[in-house]
Scaffold this motif. Sequence first.
Motif, PDB file in Angstrom:
ATOM      1  N   THR A   9       0.836  -1.196   0.000  1.00  0.00           N
ATOM      2  CA  THR A   9       0.000   0.000   0.000  1.00  0.00           C
ATOM      3  C   THR A   9       0.877   1.254   0.000  1.00  0.00           C
ATOM      4  O   THR A   9       2.035   1.221   0.419  1.00  0.00           O
ATOM      5  CB  THR A   9      -0.942   0.031   1.216  1.00  0.00           C
ATOM      6  OG1 THR A   9      -0.181   0.188   2.426  1.00  0.00           O
ATOM      7  CG2 THR A   9      -1.774  -1.244   1.308  1.00  0.00           C
ATOM      8  N   GLY A  10       0.292   2.341  -0.471  1.00  0.00           N
ATOM      9  CA  GLY A  10       1.017   3.613  -0.453  1.00  0.00           C
ATOM     10  C   GLY A  10       2.201   3.655  -1.399  1.00  0.00           C
ATOM     11  O   GLY A  10       3.290   4.098  -1.027  1.00  0.00           O
ATOM     12  N   THR A  11       1.991   3.231  -2.650  1.00  0.00           N
ATOM     13  CA  THR A  11       3.089   3.236  -3.629  1.00  0.00           C
ATOM     14  C   THR A  11       2.745   4.191  -4.762  1.00  0.00           C
ATOM     15  O   THR A  11       2.488   3.770  -5.886  1.00  0.00           O
ATOM     16  CB  THR A  11       3.360   1.827  -4.185  1.00  0.00           C
ATOM     17  OG1 THR A  11       2.115   1.261  -4.618  1.00  0.00           O
ATOM     18  CG2 THR A  11       3.960   0.928  -3.138  1.00  0.00           C
ATOM     19  N   ILE A  33       2.116  -5.898  -6.498  1.00  0.00           N
ATOM     20  CA  ILE A  33       0.917  -5.122  -6.768  1.00  0.00           C
ATOM     21  C   ILE A  33       1.073  -3.785  -6.060  1.00  0.00           C
ATOM     22  O   ILE A  33       1.072  -3.724  -4.824  1.00  0.00           O
ATOM     23  CB  ILE A  33      -0.350  -5.852  -6.300  1.00  0.00           C
ATOM     24  CG1 ILE A  33      -0.476  -7.207  -7.020  1.00  0.00           C
ATOM     25  CG2 ILE A  33      -1.584  -5.009  -6.543  1.00  0.00           C
ATOM     26  CD1 ILE A  33      -0.374  -8.387  -6.101  1.00  0.00           C
ATOM     27  N   LEU A  34       1.287  -2.735  -6.831  1.00  0.00           N
ATOM     28  CA  LEU A  34       1.481  -1.394  -6.282  1.00  0.00           C
ATOM     29  C   LEU A  34       0.126  -0.714  -6.164  1.00  0.00           C
ATOM     30  O   LEU A  34      -0.621  -0.641  -7.144  1.00  0.00           O
ATOM     31  CB  LEU A  34       2.400  -0.562  -7.187  1.00  0.00           C
ATOM     32  CG  LEU A  34       3.890  -0.905  -7.203  1.00  0.00           C
ATOM     33  CD1 LEU A  34       4.129  -2.268  -7.837  1.00  0.00           C
ATOM     34  CD2 LEU A  34       4.672   0.158  -7.966  1.00  0.00           C
ATOM     35  N   THR A  35      -0.202  -0.233  -4.994  1.00  0.00           N
ATOM     36  CA  THR A  35      -1.521   0.344  -4.790  1.00  0.00           C
ATOM     37  C   THR A  35      -1.436   1.789  -4.328  1.00  0.00           C
ATOM     38  O   THR A  35      -0.488   2.197  -3.662  1.00  0.00           O
ATOM     39  CB  THR A  35      -2.348  -0.466  -3.774  1.00  0.00           C
ATOM     40  OG1 THR A  35      -1.830  -0.243  -2.453  1.00  0.00           O
ATOM     41  CG2 THR A  35      -2.313  -1.945  -4.101  1.00  0.00           C
ATOM     42  N   ALA A  36      -2.464   2.548  -4.693  1.00  0.00           N
ATOM     43  CA  ALA A  36      -2.584   3.944  -4.298  1.00  0.00           C
ATOM     44  C   ALA A  36      -4.047   4.343  -4.399  1.00  0.00           C
ATOM     45  O   ALA A  36      -4.836   3.666  -5.069  1.00  0.00           O
ATOM     46  CB  ALA A  36      -1.728   4.849  -5.186  1.00  0.00           C
ATOM     47  N   ALA A  41      -1.458   7.169 -10.257  1.00  0.00           N
ATOM     48  CA  ALA A  41      -0.184   7.501  -9.618  1.00  0.00           C
ATOM     49  C   ALA A  41       0.700   6.264  -9.491  1.00  0.00           C
ATOM     50  O   ALA A  41       1.935   6.356  -9.547  1.00  0.00           O
ATOM     51  CB  ALA A  41      -0.434   8.117  -8.242  1.00  0.00           C
ATOM     52  N   ALA A  42       0.087   5.098  -9.316  1.00  0.00           N
ATOM     53  CA  ALA A  42       0.859   3.868  -9.163  1.00  0.00           C
ATOM     54  C   ALA A  42       1.243   3.247 -10.506  1.00  0.00           C
ATOM     55  O   ALA A  42       2.267   2.560 -10.608  1.00  0.00           O
ATOM     56  CB  ALA A  42       0.068   2.859  -8.335  1.00  0.00           C
ATOM     57  N   HIS A  54      10.527  -6.882 -14.494  1.00  0.00           N
ATOM     58  CA  HIS A  54       9.840  -7.440 -13.338  1.00  0.00           C
ATOM     59  C   HIS A  54       8.339  -7.547 -13.597  1.00  0.00           C
ATOM     60  O   HIS A  54       7.790  -6.869 -14.482  1.00  0.00           O
ATOM     61  CB  HIS A  54      10.086  -6.570 -12.105  1.00  0.00           C
ATOM     62  CG  HIS A  54      11.525  -6.400 -11.768  1.00  0.00           C
ATOM     63  ND1 HIS A  54      12.350  -7.465 -11.484  1.00  0.00           N
ATOM     64  CD2 HIS A  54      12.305  -5.279 -11.679  1.00  0.00           C
ATOM     65  CE1 HIS A  54      13.570  -7.020 -11.228  1.00  0.00           C
ATOM     66  NE2 HIS A  54      13.572  -5.703 -11.338  1.00  0.00           N
ATOM     67  N   ALA A  55       7.676  -8.374 -12.805  1.00  0.00           N
ATOM     68  CA  ALA A  55       6.220  -8.516 -12.884  1.00  0.00           C
ATOM     69  C   ALA A  55       5.588  -7.533 -11.909  1.00  0.00           C
ATOM     70  O   ALA A  55       5.848  -7.601 -10.694  1.00  0.00           O
ATOM     71  CB  ALA A  55       5.807  -9.940 -12.545  1.00  0.00           C
ATOM     72  N   ALA A  56       4.781  -6.619 -12.418  1.00  0.00           N
ATOM     73  CA  ALA A  56       4.202  -5.583 -11.565  1.00  0.00           C
ATOM     74  C   ALA A  56       2.847  -5.151 -12.094  1.00  0.00           C
ATOM     75  O   ALA A  56       2.639  -5.067 -13.313  1.00  0.00           O
ATOM     76  CB  ALA A  56       5.136  -4.371 -11.483  1.00  0.00           C
ATOM     77  N   THR A  57       1.945  -4.866 -11.169  1.00  0.00           N
ATOM     78  CA  THR A  57       0.598  -4.428 -11.497  1.00  0.00           C
ATOM     79  C   THR A  57       0.239  -3.243 -10.612  1.00  0.00           C
ATOM     80  O   THR A  57       0.634  -3.207  -9.436  1.00  0.00           O
ATOM     81  CB  THR A  57      -0.419  -5.563 -11.241  1.00  0.00           C
ATOM     82  OG1 THR A  57      -0.074  -6.696 -12.034  1.00  0.00           O
ATOM     83  CG2 THR A  57      -1.834  -5.117 -11.571  1.00  0.00           C
TER      84      THR A  57
END
Length: 243
Positions: A9-11, A33-36, A41-42, A54-57
């Motif tokens: 959280t908060g990314t 999993i980047l959340t905001a 913003a994420a 990298h694997a990122a969502t």
Amino acid sequence: MATKTALITGTSRSAGLGFAVARQLAEHGYHVILTARDQSAAEPLAERLRQDGHAATALRLDLSDRAGMDEAAHHLAETFGHLDVLVNNASVMPDFRVLDALDADMDALRSAMDVSVIGPWALTQALLPLLTAAPAARIVNVSSLSAQQIATGLDLGAPLRSPAYSMAKYMLNALTTVLARALADTPILVNAVDPGNTATHPERGDDASDRPAAESAYDIVKAATLGADGPTGQLFADGRSAA
């Protein structure tokens, strides 16, 4: 083998601690999993990680919106089926310049508690089926040195700096213990990490002694990747138990 997954959280900021944690977990092979509160913003940060291989969502997640948490949990269940790591990193410091508990603003306190205590608690509930579906999930709550003003006891007459923020982080430490006890009969480990003074706000004028975000992220990632014999219900600072 199922993909290892980690939600942070908060990314929303490239200089932030959350993004540093996400990058290091991605380097450990996790799909992060980047959340905001604002997914836009994420998303650029997730794209940076993808460009690096990298694997990122990116995912919208507002810690004051329980329905939104449930929607996120449903999305993750359909996409991954489990969650190996939850890092409760999101935070607000609404009373940065307040130097005494008697001057605390109650609206600021509510805001800090919503993000640092109630939000992580509710999110853990919402994601619990995914966490229990993982072989041995880890929950890491990002604490703060400010909480130690309360935990270690204040000298008579000493001020409580940033009282709303400090109290919320103190309560987050308590929540860590509560959740660890509640999950004691599961493989899930729950710990808090105080990352120390970290240079995440260059626009605000970070102190020269503040650690780089990547350095502070190390202990958080360490807690997120503990082995089966790792501790639970602990607060760590500088790699050592501060409980």
